[in-house]
Design an enzyme around this catalytic site. Structure first.
Site, PDB file in Angstrom:
ATOM      1  N   HIS A  50       0.769  -1.203   0.048  1.00 61.83           N
ATOM      2  CA  HIS A  50      -0.129   0.062   0.172  1.00 61.83           C
ATOM      3  C   HIS A  50       0.746   1.356  -0.059  1.00 61.83           C
ATOM      4  O   HIS A  50       0.348   2.339  -0.837  1.00 61.83           O
ATOM      5  CB  HIS A  50      -0.995   0.205   1.335  1.00 61.83           C
ATOM      6  CG  HIS A  50      -2.062   0.988   1.164  1.00 61.83           C
ATOM      7  ND1 HIS A  50      -3.213   0.738   0.299  1.00 61.83           N
ATOM      8  CD2 HIS A  50      -2.440   2.046   1.584  1.00 61.83           C
ATOM      9  CE1 HIS A  50      -3.897   1.728   0.449  1.00 61.83           C
ATOM     10  NE2 HIS A  50      -3.473   2.651   1.417  1.00 61.83           N
ATOM     11  N   HIS A  96     -10.186   2.611  -1.193  1.00 61.46           N
ATOM     12  CA  HIS A  96     -10.429   2.018   0.427  1.00 61.46           C
ATOM     13  C   HIS A  96     -11.019   0.842   0.295  1.00 61.46           C
ATOM     14  O   HIS A  96     -12.208   0.838   0.771  1.00 61.46           O
ATOM     15  CB  HIS A  96     -10.934   3.285   0.891  1.00 61.46           C
ATOM     16  CG  HIS A  96     -10.406   3.608   2.235  1.00 61.46           C
ATOM     17  ND1 HIS A  96     -11.287   3.871   3.306  1.00 61.46           N
ATOM     18  CD2 HIS A  96      -9.106   3.714   2.559  1.00 61.46           C
ATOM     19  CE1 HIS A  96     -10.272   4.167   4.431  1.00 61.46           C
ATOM     20  NE2 HIS A  96      -9.160   4.197   3.976  1.00 61.46           N
TER      21      HIS A  96
END
Length: 743
Positions: A50, A96
């Protein structure tokens, strides 16, 4: 140097932090000792997918990121593109996904909040938002709960913050059953000479914490976002952040006010990995060290450990390097807005990331190895097998064309999304010119009499699965085409690459192929990628999502009064198709939704034709020759005509007599680089002559008249019937009646 360790670092603890044995060995080699527990958490956060892009970085470098209008490309909080007159647009898309599956309302809400911060951190006031949402099959037991929570979260945060949602996507597929996608986009306006970056400059300068207090919410969120899901998913709920849009609105106003004072040297929002990532990125980019004193950090929970404070992903927080002489001015602004302002550290010249807690040093690490020199992998990948061609004559034609069209417009994936976008404030700020439901959202540029920006978000995951390279090209081409259909000039794009586990060569092959296709299309269309996000490990129990490289783009309309809409055709207008006759039924929604097959290759994207046809359509729109325009994509010509008829409320009388091919391929083929335009009767000949001289293929199709879509003896369906089918599926799905009827 040895740091005290109250927690034993075991192989199990290392694995729980998402670090592979060879990565842990690299840590030992770097620092020459066992890391402290806090240091282990810091490495885990900074070296995960990430934050580090360690599996994709090699391939992301191949994307075109520069252009005559690009002010800032990838590497900052958002991309920046010049829109003339000293103005620029700042934009980015980010995922998300994992948090939104675990806790749909807060996951989606904080996704919106995070992308808005990325934009205003750069000095821009947000003016538009979009979201691309993908859920499991409608009859999956969790899908309605997830749709309800995500849509409420997107609307709850965006509406309260005060930004219009002008577009997006909603798609259902069984491959998202255990791993939904929530991709949030935001754009803002700024002055080209007043862009704020995250690169720290100067030694001994104060590092300032701004915004809301730090809590335990979101601890480990970035690490969770880099892992697959399994049955223990519910245990991950504490790693989901909690958002407060009203605090974020105050943070926006305080930051923009502070930026006017000349106090800001560098600024970074606290997103993934919170204080850790923001501090490391600021220091590493500026070739500086950072020292933090956690006892100065504003907290809202007692007895927080250094580990928790460093990895908390509490929302609505910023980190800034400040001009020391402006401290009083800066503090007064944040106090006025009811926000925390605390000097929590300083910049240093030793390239170390040092963290102090309760008077003790709990972390002392080389900052460059945490940041831009994190591990990078060249993972093995395997190219997807080419699917066999599927000629249209091998695909069954419908027995009833009218019923087939009604089934498509009323299907889960092609029906109206009104139920979704009516929960979003699409008009706040008063500048929205085109709302969700058309080809692109359009927003007027505040303070300018004629200028507007167009926004679109696109990808066709079934194409990417069939052929990652062509699917990547098509995602870019459709975004470019949707922007063009308003009359806007496409300027630049942001990518959000959602894939499964990159450690599987076939999944890595999808990622590589899609990036290659995206790059080729962006180069051919002069549509550079200026920002983006990669989300990997989107798998549950080993089942990966459909490969979903979402592309969101921005276009410029010099004069919004010369803009085209999907539903603005007038009675008597002539309907013209720009592009070739439909013939490609492989991987089409006709094949999938009507015949229950996913066979066949994705349509090939001829980028030369895409550019030529799009430039012609844009020119005709700007010359005032086009009253309505719509791109042809999923569902082919038939669905495009139905959508135009529904949007305008007027019938279309269509004659396919000049077209060559099988009727079902002409109507439902998903060949690319195509548009349907409506033009006044007195300019139709002129438009066709211009198309011919430009080498643009076209077909005269018919006239805007009556109250039904009538196609050449194949079908005649009233606009009212089309609208009824189109508008009814989503409300019926959400109240449960659609599923009850299906049973």
């Amino acid at each position: 140097m040895t740091l005290s360790n109250t927690i034993q670092i075991t192989p199990e603890l290392i694995a729980a932090h998402g670090l592979k044995p060879d990565e842990y060995q690299r840590i030992l080699d770097l620092i020459g000792r066992e890391p402290s527990f806090t240091e282990l958490g810091i490495f885990s956060a900074m070296w995960n997918e990430h934050c580090s892009y360690k599996s994709s970085k090699k391939w992301l470098r191949t994307l075109p990121t520069k252009g005559p209008r690009v002010i800032q490309g990838p590497g900052e909080n958002a991309g920046v593109v010049d829109i003339d007159d000293g103005d620029c647009v700042v934009f980015k898309m980010e995922s998300h996904n994992h948090p939104s599956y675990i806790e749909p309302y807060q996951g989606a809400a904080t996704g919106v909040g995070g992308i808005l911060r990325d934009v205003f951190t750069m000095g821009a006031r947000p003016i538009a938002a979009m979201n691309a949402l993908r859920f499991g099959e409608p009859d999956h037991p969790k899908t309605r709960h997830l749709v309800s929570g995500v849509v409420a979260g997107v609307g709850g945060y965006g509406n309260s913050f005060g930004v219009p949602t002008v577009g997006g996507e909603v798609e259902f597929d069984a491959r998202y059953n255990g791993n939904i996608l929530v991709n949030a986009f935001a754009a803002g306006l700024a002055k080209s000479n007043a862009i704020f970056l995250s690169e720290a400059k100067g030694v001994g300068l104060p590092v300032v914490y701004l915004g809301a207090k730090t809590g335990r919410d979101g601890v480990g969120g970035a690490t969770m976002a880099s892992a697959e899901f399994d049955e223990s998913i519910e245990e991950k709920r504490p790693t989901v952040q909690v958002g407060d849009p009203f605090t974020e609105k105050c943070l926006l106003e305080a930051c923009l006010e502070l930026m006017q004072t000349g106090a800001v040297i560098a600024i970074q929002d606290m997103g993934a990995a919170g204080l850790t990532c923001s501090a490391v990125e600021m220091g590493a980019k500026g070739d500086l060290g950072i020292e933090l004193d956690l006892d100065k950090v504003p907290v809202r929970e007692e007895q927080m450990t250094a580990y928790e404070m460093m990895l908390s992903e509490s929302q609505e927080r910023m980190l800034m390097v400040l001009q020391p002489e402006k401290e009083a001015v800066a503090k007064a602004i944040f106090v006025k807005w009811g926000l925390d302002f605390a000097i929590v550290g300083k910049t240093t010249d030793d390239l170390r990331f040092r963290v102090i807690h309760q008077g003790e040093e709990v972390a002392n690490l080389p900052i460059k190895d945490l940041g831009d020199q994190a591990p990078e992998y060249d993972r093995p990948w395997r190219e997807a097998d080419k699917r066999a061609a599927l000629p249209a004559n091998l695909v069954a034609a419908p027995e009833d064309y009218g019923q087939t069209l009604l089934s498509l417009v009323g299907s889960a994936n092609q029906s109206s999304r009104r139920w979704v976008y009516e929960q979003y404030d699409t008009l706040i700020q008063g500048n929205s010119l085109q709302l969700p439901g058309g080809d692109a959202g359009v927003v007027r540029v505040e303070g300018h009499p004629t200028k507007a920006l167009a926004f679109s978000s696109d990808v066709t995951p079934r194409y990417v699965e069939a052929d990652p390279f062509e699917g990547g090209k098509q995602a870019v081409a459709e975004c470019w085409r949707n922007i063009t259909a308003t009359g806007a000039e496409p300027l630049a794009a942001t990518d959000n690459l959602n894939f499964g586990n990159p450690e599987k060569p076939e999944i890595m092959g999808q990622l590589v192929g899609a990036i290659k296709g995206i790059g080729e299309a962006c180069r051919a269309l002069d549509f550079p990628i200026v920002s983006g996000n990669v989300s990997l490990y989107n798998e549950t129990n080993g089942v990966g999502i459909l490969p979903t490289p979402t592309i969101a783009g921005v276009g410029l309309l010099p004069d919004w009064q010369a803009m085209a809409r999907i539903g603005s055709a007038s009675e008597g207008d002539r309907i013209i198709m720009i592009g070739v006759d439909g013939s490609h039924l492989g991987s089409s929604i006709y094949l999938r939704d009507i015949l229950g097959s996913t066979d066949g290759p994705a349509p090939e994207v001829d980028l030369f034709a895409e550019r030529r046809n799009g430039d012609f359509v844009r020119s005709a729109i700007r010359n005032g020759q086009v009253t309505a325009c719509h791109d042809i994509s999923s569902g082919g010509l038939g669905l495009a005509l139905a959508e135009m008829a529904m949007a305008s409320g007027k019938g279309l009388n269509i004659d396919l007599g000049e077209c060559k091919g099988l009727s079902h391929a002409l109507l439902f083929g998903e060949d690319q680089a195509r548009y349907v335009i409506a033009v006044p009767a007195d300019v139709a000949d002129f438009v066709c002559i211009n198309a011919e001289s430009a080498g643009v293929p076209f077909r005269r199709l018919g006239t805007v008249e009556g109250d039904a879509l009538a196609i050449d003896g194949l079908l005649s369906v009233s606009v009212q019937q089309l609208r009824q089918a189109h508008e009814s599926w989503f409300p019926a799905f959400m109240d449960g009646s659609a599923l009850a009827a299906a049973e």
